[in-house]
Design a protein around this motif. Structure first.
Motif, short mmCIF file in Angstrom:
data_model
loop_
_atom_site.label_atom_id
_atom_site.label_comp_id
_atom_site.label_asym_id
_atom_site.label_seq_id
_atom_site.Cartn_x
_atom_site.Cartn_y
_atom_site.Cartn_z
N LYS A 7 0.73 -1.19 0.01
CA LYS A 7 0.06 -0.04 0.01
C LYS A 7 0.79 1.13 -0.12
O LYS A 7 0.54 2.23 -0.64
CB LYS A 7 -0.91 0.17 1.28
N LYS A 43 -9.24 11.34 -4.56
CA LYS A 43 -10.27 10.55 -3.60
C LYS A 43 -9.76 9.23 -3.48
O LYS A 43 -9.90 8.46 -2.24
CB LYS A 43 -11.53 10.55 -4.32
N ARG A 44 -9.15 8.57 -4.56
CA ARG A 44 -8.48 7.12 -4.32
C ARG A 44 -7.19 7.22 -3.57
O ARG A 44 -7.05 6.19 -2.79
CB ARG A 44 -8.15 6.65 -5.62
N ARG A 45 -6.71 8.32 -3.54
CA ARG A 45 -5.51 8.41 -2.51
C ARG A 45 -5.92 8.33 -0.96
O ARG A 45 -5.35 7.64 -0.19
CB ARG A 45 -4.77 9.96 -2.60
N GLU A 46 -7.14 9.14 -0.96
CA GLU A 46 -7.74 8.89 0.48
C GLU A 46 -8.11 7.69 0.72
O GLU A 46 -8.05 7.32 1.89
CB GLU A 46 -9.10 10.00 0.51
N GLU A 47 -8.79 6.83 -0.20
CA GLU A 47 -9.25 5.52 0.19
C GLU A 47 -7.95 4.67 0.39
O GLU A 47 -7.95 3.77 1.58
CB GLU A 47 -9.70 5.09 -1.01
N VAL A 49 -5.10 5.92 1.89
CA VAL A 49 -4.47 6.06 2.98
C VAL A 49 -5.42 5.55 4.17
O VAL A 49 -4.65 5.11 5.25
CB VAL A 49 -4.70 7.59 3.25
N ARG A 50 -6.61 5.45 4.00
CA ARG A 50 -7.52 4.73 5.06
C ARG A 50 -7.14 3.24 5.23
O ARG A 50 -7.40 2.61 6.39
CB ARG A 50 -8.92 4.60 4.65
N GLN A 51 -6.52 2.59 4.34
CA GLN A 51 -5.96 1.18 4.38
C GLN A 51 -4.69 1.07 5.22
O GLN A 51 -4.20 0.13 5.10
CB GLN A 51 -6.12 0.63 3.01
N GLU A 54 -2.71 4.26 10.84
CA GLU A 54 -2.45 5.64 11.20
C GLU A 54 -1.06 6.29 11.46
O GLU A 54 -0.43 7.08 10.72
CB GLU A 54 -3.37 5.93 12.28
N TYR A 57 1.15 5.75 8.09
CA TYR A 57 0.95 6.99 7.48
C TYR A 57 1.61 8.26 7.79
O TYR A 57 1.92 9.01 7.32
CB TYR A 57 -0.43 7.31 6.92
N ARG A 58 1.47 8.50 9.28
CA ARG A 58 1.84 9.81 9.85
C ARG A 58 3.33 9.94 9.57
O ARG A 58 4.08 10.94 9.21
CB ARG A 58 1.56 10.01 11.14
#
Lengths: 113, 151
Positions: A7, A43-47, A49-51, A54, A57-58
């Protein structure tokens, strides 16, 4: 391959695509780029990131601010972000890319090429 | 640089794909990446295609992407005699593909320069469509090299 690692690679590739689309050198080539579709990509980037956990990602974002990227390949045992040779145990184990690893010198997430 | 990237073993003259995704998968095959790597590259290619087709019209497409999993610049040339619906700019089928892949960083921006050269070469190729008649990979590469040298 570790799922979070794959990811992170997808996120890196997407971030690089979004950055390249803005570069004058790329724009000069004249390929079709639809602005509305670019929003869909965000928007796909946001999706994506949700996977990603946290804290991972930070850290990716912190690294991106610092180095311009959050993950780097390791080629021939050398981190392509800081160009330091990594320990053999990290780069040549049987579980290559089966775990999310970071460079012991610069801390960037690494992909063993 | 483009001359160095053109290799007979990376030329497919009888592409079977009928859709965009199939075409991209078929073009990736000669590079023999392991499946997880291939999926990541395909995903990046499809994301690029999602913002606008790299089918530049007149039967030619130049799908391209960078990916962290790539260690060098790769070029695969593919030809489909029946044509592929690639959502090209002119909405016509695509017969000739140049798949260009690159690592995140490449010295001397080989990737962008090569993309430009392929676009220039494509304009020459579109004029005669002789590329539809060549059935030998070596002859195909030689033909492309000949066009590259012509100014």
């Amino acid at each position: 391959m570790d799922e979070v690692l794959s990811k992170l690679i997808a996120l890196h590739d997407l971030d690089q695509l979004l950055k390249e689309l803005e570069s004058p050198e790329y724009q000069e080539l004249g390929f079709e780029v639809k602005e509305t579709r670019k929003k869909e990509l965000l928007k796909r980037r946001e999706e994506l990131v949700r996977q990603i956990p946290e804290q991972v990602y930070r850290r990716y974002e912190r690294l991106r601010k610092r180095y311009g990227r959050g993950i780097a390949p390791v080629v021939g045992g050398v981190c392509m972000n800081c160009f330091i040779q990594l320990p053999t145990a990290v780069v040549s184990g049987p579980d290559k890319n089966q775990r999310l690893e970071t460079c012991s010198n610069c801390g960037i997430f690494i992909y063993l090429a | 640089m483009l001359e160095k990237l053109l290799r007979e073993d990376r030329v497919i003259l009888d592409m079977q794909a009928t859709t965009k995704e199939e075409a991209l998968r078929e073009l990736l095959k000669p590079l023999q990446f392991d499946p997880s790597k291939e999926d990541i590259i395909l995903d990046a290619l499809l994301k690029r295609e999602s913002i606008g087709s790299t089918g530049i019209g007149k039967g030619i497409a130049i799908p391209h992407t960078r990916s962290l999993v790539l260690d060098q610049v790769y070029l695969v040339v593919g030809r489909s005699k029946k044509g592929v619906d690639f959502d090209a700019l002119d909405k016509k089928p695509v017969y000739l593909f140049f798949l260009l892949l690159a690592p995140p960083q490449d010295p001397g921006t080989v990737y962008l320069i090569t993309l430009g050269k392929i676009a220039h070469l494509s304009r020459k190729l579109a004029r005669t469509r002789e590329y539809l008649e060549i059935d030998d990979p070596k002859a195909f590469v030689d033909y492309l090299l000949k066009l590259l040298k012509e100014e």
